[in-house]
Motif scaffolding. Structure first.
Motif, PDB file in Angstrom:
ATOM      1  N   GLN A  55       0.752  -1.213   0.116  1.00 24.14           N
ATOM      2  CA  GLN A  55      -0.079  -0.003   0.020  1.00 24.14           C
ATOM      3  C   GLN A  55       0.851   1.278  -0.043  1.00 24.14           C
ATOM      4  OE1 GLN A  55      -2.368   1.484  -0.934  1.00 24.14           O
ATOM      5  NE2 GLN A  55      -4.022   1.486   0.532  1.00 24.14           N
ATOM      6  N   GLN A  56       0.871   1.890  -1.241  1.00 24.12           N
ATOM      7  CA  GLN A  56       1.563   3.011  -1.268  1.00 24.12           C
ATOM      8  C   GLN A  56       0.862   4.337  -2.105  1.00 24.12           C
ATOM      9  OE1 GLN A  56       4.274   3.461   0.894  1.00 24.12           O
ATOM     10  NE2 GLN A  56       5.683   4.200  -0.635  1.00 24.12           N
ATOM     11  N   PRO A  57       1.156   5.432  -1.799  1.00 29.18           N
ATOM     12  CA  PRO A  57       0.453   6.624  -2.665  1.00 29.18           C
ATOM     13  C   PRO A  57       1.292   6.205  -4.102  1.00 29.18           C
ATOM     14  CG  PRO A  57       1.315   7.554  -0.464  1.00 29.18           C
ATOM     15  CD  PRO A  57       1.564   6.168  -0.630  1.00 29.18           C
ATOM     16  N   ILE A  58       0.260   6.459  -5.155  1.00 31.00           N
ATOM     17  CA  ILE A  58       0.714   6.382  -6.423  1.00 31.00           C
ATOM     18  C   ILE A  58       0.452   7.447  -7.241  1.00 31.00           C
ATOM     19  CG2 ILE A  58       0.816   3.760  -6.409  1.00 31.00           C
ATOM     20  CD1 ILE A  58      -1.840   3.912  -7.924  1.00 31.00           C
ATOM     21  N   GLY A  59      -0.499   8.570  -6.918  1.00 25.51           N
ATOM     22  CA  GLY A  59      -0.662   9.593  -7.780  1.00 25.51           C
ATOM     23  C   GLY A  59      -1.340  10.771  -6.529  1.00 25.51           C
ATOM     24  N   PHE A  60      -1.239  12.035  -7.026  1.00 22.32           N
ATOM     25  CA  PHE A  60      -1.917  13.088  -6.363  1.00 22.32           C
ATOM     26  C   PHE A  60      -2.504  14.310  -7.299  1.00 22.32           C
ATOM     27  CE2 PHE A  60       2.040  14.691  -6.512  1.00 22.32           C
ATOM     28  CZ  PHE A  60       2.002  16.084  -6.554  1.00 22.32           C
ATOM     29  N   HIS A  61      -3.373  14.795  -6.576  1.00 18.58           N
ATOM     30  CA  HIS A  61      -3.699  15.951  -7.690  1.00 18.58           C
ATOM     31  C   HIS A  61      -4.146  17.105  -6.662  1.00 18.58           C
ATOM     32  CE1 HIS A  61      -4.723  18.025 -11.558  1.00 18.58           C
ATOM     33  NE2 HIS A  61      -5.698  18.506 -10.547  1.00 18.58           N
ATOM     34  N   LEU A  62      -3.634  18.545  -6.771  1.00 18.19           N
ATOM     35  CA  LEU A  62      -3.803  19.510  -6.021  1.00 18.19           C
ATOM     36  C   LEU A  62      -5.077  20.530  -6.465  1.00 18.19           C
ATOM     37  CD1 LEU A  62      -0.136  20.726  -5.388  1.00 18.19           C
ATOM     38  CD2 LEU A  62      -1.403  19.410  -3.966  1.00 18.19           C
ATOM     39  N   HIS A  63      -5.835  20.588  -5.813  1.00 19.62           N
ATOM     40  CA  HIS A  63      -7.041  21.486  -5.691  1.00 19.62           C
ATOM     41  C   HIS A  63      -7.007  22.633  -4.940  1.00 19.62           C
ATOM     42  CE1 HIS A  63      -9.344  18.548  -8.266  1.00 19.62           C
ATOM     43  NE2 HIS A  63      -8.697  17.820  -7.419  1.00 19.62           N
ATOM     44  N   ASP A  64      -7.732  23.759  -5.277  1.00 21.65           N
ATOM     45  CA  ASP A  64      -7.756  24.700  -4.402  1.00 21.65           C
ATOM     46  C   ASP A  64      -8.481  24.754  -3.009  1.00 21.65           C
ATOM     47  OD1 ASP A  64     -10.308  25.348  -5.209  1.00 21.65           O
ATOM     48  OD2 ASP A  64      -9.895  27.096  -6.218  1.00 21.65           O
ATOM     49  N   GLU A 137      -7.579  26.011   3.716  1.00 23.62           N
ATOM     50  CA  GLU A 137      -6.530  26.948   3.783  1.00 23.62           C
ATOM     51  C   GLU A 137      -5.408  26.492   2.811  1.00 23.62           C
ATOM     52  OE1 GLU A 137      -5.677  27.776   7.752  1.00 23.62           O
ATOM     53  OE2 GLU A 137      -7.646  27.703   8.508  1.00 23.62           O
ATOM     54  N   ILE A 138      -5.292  25.553   1.887  1.00 21.60           N
ATOM     55  CA  ILE A 138      -4.184  25.230   1.034  1.00 21.60           C
ATOM     56  C   ILE A 138      -3.708  26.334   0.164  1.00 21.60           C
ATOM     57  CG2 ILE A 138      -5.556  24.465  -0.758  1.00 21.60           C
ATOM     58  CD1 ILE A 138      -3.592  22.235  -0.951  1.00 21.60           C
ATOM     59  N   GLN A 139      -2.633  26.699   0.053  1.00 22.83           N
ATOM     60  CA  GLN A 139      -1.981  27.640  -0.700  1.00 22.83           C
ATOM     61  C   GLN A 139      -0.946  27.244  -1.733  1.00 22.83           C
ATOM     62  OE1 GLN A 139      -2.801  30.884  -1.034  1.00 22.83           O
ATOM     63  NE2 GLN A 139      -3.940  31.527   0.603  1.00 22.83           N
ATOM     64  N   PRO A 140      -0.277  27.831  -2.781  1.00 25.96           N
ATOM     65  CA  PRO A 140       0.839  27.461  -3.256  1.00 25.96           C
ATOM     66  C   PRO A 140       2.108  27.716  -2.581  1.00 25.96           C
ATOM     67  CG  PRO A 140      -0.601  28.840  -4.730  1.00 25.96           C
ATOM     68  CD  PRO A 140      -1.252  29.036  -3.382  1.00 25.96           C
ATOM     69  N   VAL A 141       2.740  26.605  -2.179  1.00 25.65           N
ATOM     70  CA  VAL A 141       3.905  26.728  -1.213  1.00 25.65           C
ATOM     71  C   VAL A 141       5.148  25.770  -1.764  1.00 25.65           C
ATOM     72  CG1 VAL A 141       2.421  27.095   0.873  1.00 25.65           C
ATOM     73  CG2 VAL A 141       3.266  24.674   0.112  1.00 25.65           C
ATOM     74  N   ASP A 142       6.196  26.128  -1.268  1.00 27.00           N
ATOM     75  CA  ASP A 142       7.363  25.274  -1.621  1.00 27.00           C
ATOM     76  C   ASP A 142       7.228  23.728  -1.082  1.00 27.00           C
ATOM     77  OD1 ASP A 142       9.019  27.229  -2.739  1.00 27.00           O
ATOM     78  OD2 ASP A 142       9.588  28.082  -0.793  1.00 27.00           O
ATOM     79  N   GLN A 143       6.700  23.774   0.155  1.00 26.23           N
ATOM     80  CA  GLN A 143       6.741  22.340   0.627  1.00 26.23           C
ATOM     81  C   GLN A 143       5.355  22.115   1.415  1.00 26.23           C
ATOM     82  OE1 GLN A 143      10.413  19.921   0.629  1.00 26.23           O
ATOM     83  NE2 GLN A 143       8.898  20.954  -0.943  1.00 26.23           N
TER      84      GLN A 143
END
Length: 338
Positions: A55-64, A137-143
């Protein structure tokens, strides 16, 4: 992109990995250095598939309004649907001429540290192999660091470079906070477009010296400064706080317009290069954004018109609390406005 730790250990630093077409294994090589604490100076090791599920993460997608994460195996919905089982934090780096960077808050510019991001809800998506973490509260960030639980005692770390956010995930809570520019854009603008402060030029003709500093709980100390019309003022601003601040003087009666313009600066990538001073034509003098434990002096001519002139901190999020008045008395006479 994102970094996901693998459940294996290597004898030395893992710099390179490559699949072998003949046996299907991945071969990893590397060496010690750059802060590793591995046992060997170098290694070449094989990682082979044993046939067991992983069981591992295999993908992601960022939304606002959050992050979708896809997994190799179905998740335990009884665990994964509980927001309290997950954790999110973010931080930024500062780009500059030096080597490396401290880790800085993504919500409070100039403050070292990480910001916790509340996860308000979790959706287990159709198929049972994907989660959507609602993070308003997600924002564009370095990490962006996520710790995600997919089963009892089964957790996964993802460290994501969040350069850009897609539109909102349907059916999830929509964000209410404005999107800030990516920190690299703001740092680049600061480095390339910052101009010298026109009020940072010393004068020998000073007729009044005043000092103002940052007080407790987003305040100025003192909140009132008294001068006379036409004075040439030397103002020294001191910031003993843990976050950056500035001091900016404005025309009377402009507070509402200036405040609205200051609020809009949070989405302006060029604002940092302008010391977060709004371009409304109402600012009469200002200091630079002064870092924690910093100090700055400016010199300016007081307007000839007596009255009460508001001063603010225009750093994002501060102006509604950090306010004061420069009270300008007539040039002649001994009385001062009360």
């Amino acid at each position: 992109g994102a970094i996901v730790p693998l459940p294996v250990s290597f004898r030395s630093g893992s710099h390179r990995g490559k699949f072998n077409d003949r046996d299907g294994a991945i071969y990893v090589s590397g060496m010690a250095g750059w802060g590793t604490y591995t046992a060997a100076d170098g290694c070449l090791q094989r990682v082979r598939y044993t046939g067991k599920s992983l069981q591992q993460p295999i993908g992601f997608h960022l939304h606002d309004n959050g992050v979708r994460i896809d997994f190799a195996e179905p998740v335990d919905s009884g665990v994964a649907a509980d927001p309290a089982r997950h954790f999110a934090q973010s931080w930024n780096y500062r780009y500059g001429g030096g080597y490396g960077s401290d880790e800085y808050s993504s919500q409070h510019e100039g403050l070292r540290g990480h910001d916790h991001l509340p996860i308000t809800a979790v959706q287990v998506l159709s198929g049972g192999r994907s989660l959507f973490l609602e993070i308003p509260e997600i924002q564009p960030v370095d990490q962006l660091h996520l710790l995600v639980a997919t089963g009892a005692g089964v957790e996964h770390d993802l460290v994501i470079t969040a350069n850009r956010l897609d539109g909102p995930m349907p059916g999830a809570e929509e964000r209410t906070l404005p999107l800030r520019p990516h920190p690299l854009i703001a740092d680049t603008a600061r480095a390339l477009n910052t101009k010298p402060n026109p009020f940072a030029v010393p004068s020998k003709d000073v007729t009044a010296k005043v000092e103002v500093g940052v007080g407790p709980n987003l305040s100025f100390s003192p909140r009132r400064l008294d001068v006379r019309a036409g004075d040439l003022v030397e103002l020294t601003f001191t910031n003993p706080d843990t976050v950056p601040h500035n001091w900016a003087l404005f025309k009377p009666g402009t507070l509402a317009r200036v405040g609205a313009a200051v609020n809009a600066l949070v989405t302006d990538p060029e604002a940092a290069a302008r010391q977060y001073v709004p371009e409304t034509g109402d600012c009469l003098a200002w200091t630079d954004i002064t870092p924690p434990a910093g100090k700055m002096a400016i010199w300016f001519r007081v307007p000839e018109e007596p009255g009460r002139y508001p001063f603010l901190c225009t750093f994002p999020g501060h102006w509604m609390a950090m306010q004061g008045e420069l009270v300008v008395a007539p040039a002649e006479g001994n009385g001062k406005p009360k």
